[in-house]
Motif scaffolding. Structure first.
Motif, short mmCIF file in Angstrom:
data_model
loop_
_atom_site.label_atom_id
_atom_site.label_comp_id
_atom_site.label_asym_id
_atom_site.label_seq_id
_atom_site.Cartn_x
_atom_site.Cartn_y
_atom_site.Cartn_z
N PHE A 180 19.25 -52.73 -23.35
CA PHE A 180 20.61 -52.74 -23.96
C PHE A 180 20.82 -52.10 -25.27
CE2 PHE A 180 20.44 -55.97 -20.49
CZ PHE A 180 21.76 -55.78 -20.15
N ASP A 181 21.39 -51.12 -25.42
CA ASP A 181 21.87 -50.47 -26.80
C ASP A 181 23.00 -51.06 -27.04
OD1 ASP A 181 22.31 -48.83 -28.89
OD2 ASP A 181 23.28 -47.40 -27.70
N GLU A 202 26.71 -36.28 -20.09
CA GLU A 202 27.99 -37.46 -19.77
C GLU A 202 27.42 -38.72 -19.08
OE1 GLU A 202 30.88 -37.06 -21.10
OE2 GLU A 202 30.21 -35.38 -22.04
N LEU A 203 27.84 -39.77 -19.43
CA LEU A 203 27.55 -40.95 -18.93
C LEU A 203 28.90 -41.98 -18.43
CD1 LEU A 203 24.82 -42.36 -21.29
CD2 LEU A 203 24.51 -41.27 -18.91
N THR A 204 28.66 -42.68 -17.37
CA THR A 204 29.86 -43.26 -16.85
C THR A 204 29.46 -44.77 -16.61
OG1 THR A 204 29.28 -43.17 -14.45
CG2 THR A 204 30.59 -41.41 -15.39
N ASN A 224 26.84 -43.72 -28.45
CA ASN A 224 26.77 -42.20 -28.78
C ASN A 224 25.36 -41.89 -27.61
OD1 ASN A 224 24.97 -43.70 -30.04
ND2 ASN A 224 24.99 -42.50 -31.71
N LEU A 225 25.03 -42.66 -26.69
CA LEU A 225 23.90 -42.38 -25.73
C LEU A 225 24.24 -40.90 -25.23
CD1 LEU A 225 23.39 -45.42 -23.28
CD2 LEU A 225 21.76 -44.59 -25.20
N LEU A 271 29.53 -35.79 -34.42
CA LEU A 271 30.34 -35.97 -33.08
C LEU A 271 31.04 -37.08 -33.29
CD1 LEU A 271 27.06 -34.59 -30.98
CD2 LEU A 271 29.21 -33.48 -31.57
N GLU A 272 30.54 -38.30 -33.39
CA GLU A 272 31.22 -39.34 -33.28
C GLU A 272 32.57 -39.50 -34.25
OE1 GLU A 272 32.63 -43.05 -32.03
OE2 GLU A 272 30.59 -42.18 -31.49
#
Length: 594
Positions: A146-147, A62-64, A54-55, A515-516
């Protein structure tokens, strides 16, 4: 009690791993740390290896798989290792060179071999090990944060270097559930370097994150011990969400404060040896750059007072947990799942539903597919349980051994010496555990012919992997054992039948869990599974607290309660934060009508 965690002072190594029980706030702590380090002028890469990451919710972007710059934070870059996307890239990298050079049937076989859970694991780890072993990463970034995933997944991820190295070294046939091993041979060095980096106290710090409650402290202790056993010695503990003061005239505030302090008093002795810091419980949401900066600042509790005139005074009234139990009882539902992000209370809700149905006279079996299962903790007072309620957990070690013996006793009889050697080798693959667990899952659902089965499922990513893999494992079992059990054949139709199966999505009234849970509902929809109920758990809003910090959080809950009730769910129940953790059969009965 504990010194406040300050990234400016307490971070000394280039690699930081944040781990702990689902829902303890790993992502928030990792993000706040990364922002603080970047604000100091350090160049930072923030990485999520969690399939339920959930970063993107925290940073509202948005992340990739590729690093992207985080707006408004100079020097900070973030990426999300998507296991499925990594598997697709890995699969094409392995199979692509053979297209047009080998018969289509052979290429199709290779693709089939690379379609299992092992490929997802190894592909994600390829990227993970690259970040640990590539010198250019260290030359580019001062820190890599690192999450990581919930504890069970993290342990599996961090144990992979040894597991896969051993598997590659012992494999001699050149093919397995991973497909042709020739494509993996050049990875051994990277894996070895990754293991070395993890064990190097000058390079890596493991940050155990825990809430000040018994279950997450026990889980942190287990993670600390297991990770120390695989060579990760440099550890620190962050107790997250510690309420600093309480209001004596507010029962909720007093109970909240005392419950946290009592949990810390009985912290496992081994965990007390780990250097410990704390982060405070605050009234504001831990999303957005400004809030993250304030949280790890010198004055995290500084905020403007609540503007009472702007507070929405309309009271939200929603059903209690007993309404869900009455609904399932009257409809004759046979299989009930609790699902949601880790740490939202799925185990408590599943246990309470099972107890409630048992009290109505139904024969009930309660089980878990969560690798971090704690049903035994929930029912330590088994002497008070009713005869019509039974509990169990699906143990990975036992199920793997059972599955291996089953395959060897059936398919193994038909093999010559070389074929038997190949079969034994194939069964040493890490994805054997996934297949074995799936078969056990199908068997426990089969019990619903005779009793109601309530299943406390794993955190979201694992749950979806389990459900989405139904058809894939159907094929895998057929290939491995020569036959598919009746329980497996009946499973997917049963899960999709609302007359037989009820899904309860559990969330908290906060941005990230809601959201998750919304994404989970969408994924379930694609699998043709429709949730029956939503539960908003541990609500401070529902307690009526007047404590300034707790009330601030309670006020912020209302928008998420409305979103769930009005936009996401067909039926929604609201459960207040409890003065004490409901452990044991009789206490769980109290939770039903709270």
């Amino acid at each position: 009690m504990y010194q406040s965690f300050n990234p400016k002072i307490n971070v000394e190594t280039p690699f930081l791993f944040f781990t702990g029980k689902g829902g303890v706030g790993k992502t928030s702590v990792a993000c706040a740390t990364a922002v603080s380090l970047a604000d100091q002028g350090k160049k930072v890469l923030l990485v999520s290896t969690d399939p339920a990451s959930n970063l993107q919710d925290v940073f509202e972007m948005e992340l990739t798989n590729d690093p992207v710059s985080v707006p408004s934070v100079d020097n900070l870059f973030a990426l999300n290792i998507d296991p499925e996307e990594s598997a697709r890239i890995y699969r094409e990298k392995t199979v692509g060179p053979y297209r047009g050079k080998l018969p289509d049937s052979v290429v199709a076989t290779m693709e089939e071999q690379l379609s299992g859970a092992c490929t997802v694991e190894i592909a994600a780890f390829d990227e993970f090990s690259h970040l640990l072993s590539d010198e250019s990463i260290l030359n580019t970034y001062d820190h890599v944060v690192f999450d990581t995933a919930p504890t069970g997944h993290t342990l599996r991820l961090l144990e992979l270097p040894t597991a896969w190295n051993g598997f590659l070294e012992e494999s001699t046939h050149g093919a397995s559930c991973l497909g042709p091993l020739s494509g993996l041979g050049d990875k051994k060095r990277a894996y070895a370097e990754a293991v070395q980096s993890l064990s190097d106290q000058e390079k890596t710090t493991l940050v155990l994150v825990s809430r000040p409650d018994q279950s997450s402290l026990i889980e942190a202790n287990r993670a600390s011990s297991e990770l120390r056993d695989i060579g990760i010695q440099n550890q620190m503990l962050i107790v997250n969400g510690l309420l600093q003061t309480y209001q004596p005239d507010d029962e909720v505030s007093t109970a909240f404060y005392m419950r946290q302090r009592n949990a810390l008093k009985v912290m496992p002795d081994e965990l007390k040896e780990v250097e410990t810091f704390m982060l405070p419980y605050v009234s504001y949401s831990l999303t957005g750059i400004g809030n993250l900066r304030q949280w790890v600042s010198d004055d995290p509790l500084l905020e403007s007072a609540l503007n009472e005139s702007s507070i929405d005074t309309e009271k939200i009234q929603l059903p209690k947990l007993n309404s869900i139990i009455d609904d399932f009882s009257s409809k004759g539902t046979r299989v009930i799942f609790t699902m949601g992000k880790g740490g939202v209370g799925k185990t408590s809700i599943a246990s309470s539903i099972a107890v409630g149905l048992s009290e109505k006279g139904h024969k009930v079996h309660l089980t878990t597919t969560d690798p971090a299962a704690n049903l035994a903790y929930m029912f330590h007072d088994e002497g008070t349980m009713k005869e019509n309620l039974s509990i169990s957990s699906i143990d990975p070690t036992e199920e793997v051994e059972k599955y291996k013996q089953e395959v060897l006793s059936t398919v193994g009889k038909e093999q010559d010496e070389e074929g038997l050697a190949y079969l034994k080798e194939d069964l040493e693959s890490p994805c054997t555990e996934e297949i074995a667990m799936f078969q056990a899952f199908a068997e426990v659902v089969e019990r619903s012919d005779d009793e109601i089965v309530v299943i406390d499922t794993a955190p979201t990513g694992h749950t979806l992997l389990l459900l989405d893999s139904t058809e894939a494992y159907h094929k895998e079992m057929s290939r491995s054992t020569g036959e598919v059990p009746t329980s497996v054949k009946k499973l997917l139709p049963r899960l999709r039948n609302p007359k037989e199966t009820g899904v309860v999505i559990v969330t908290l009234a906060e941005a990230t869990p809601v959201l998750e849970a919304s994404r989970l509902q969408e994924d379930l929809g694609r699998a043709q599974i429709v949730p029956t109920w939503w539960v908003i758990n541990q609500s401070l809003y529902a307690t009526g607290t007047t404590d300034p910090v707790l009330k601030g959080r309670a006020v912020s809950e209302k928008q998420w309660i409305r979103k769930v009730n009005e936009k996401l769910s067909h039926q929604c129940a609201l459960i207040p934060w409890m003065h004490e953790e409901k452990i044991g059969y009789n206490n769980l009965k109290e939770m039903i009508n709270a």
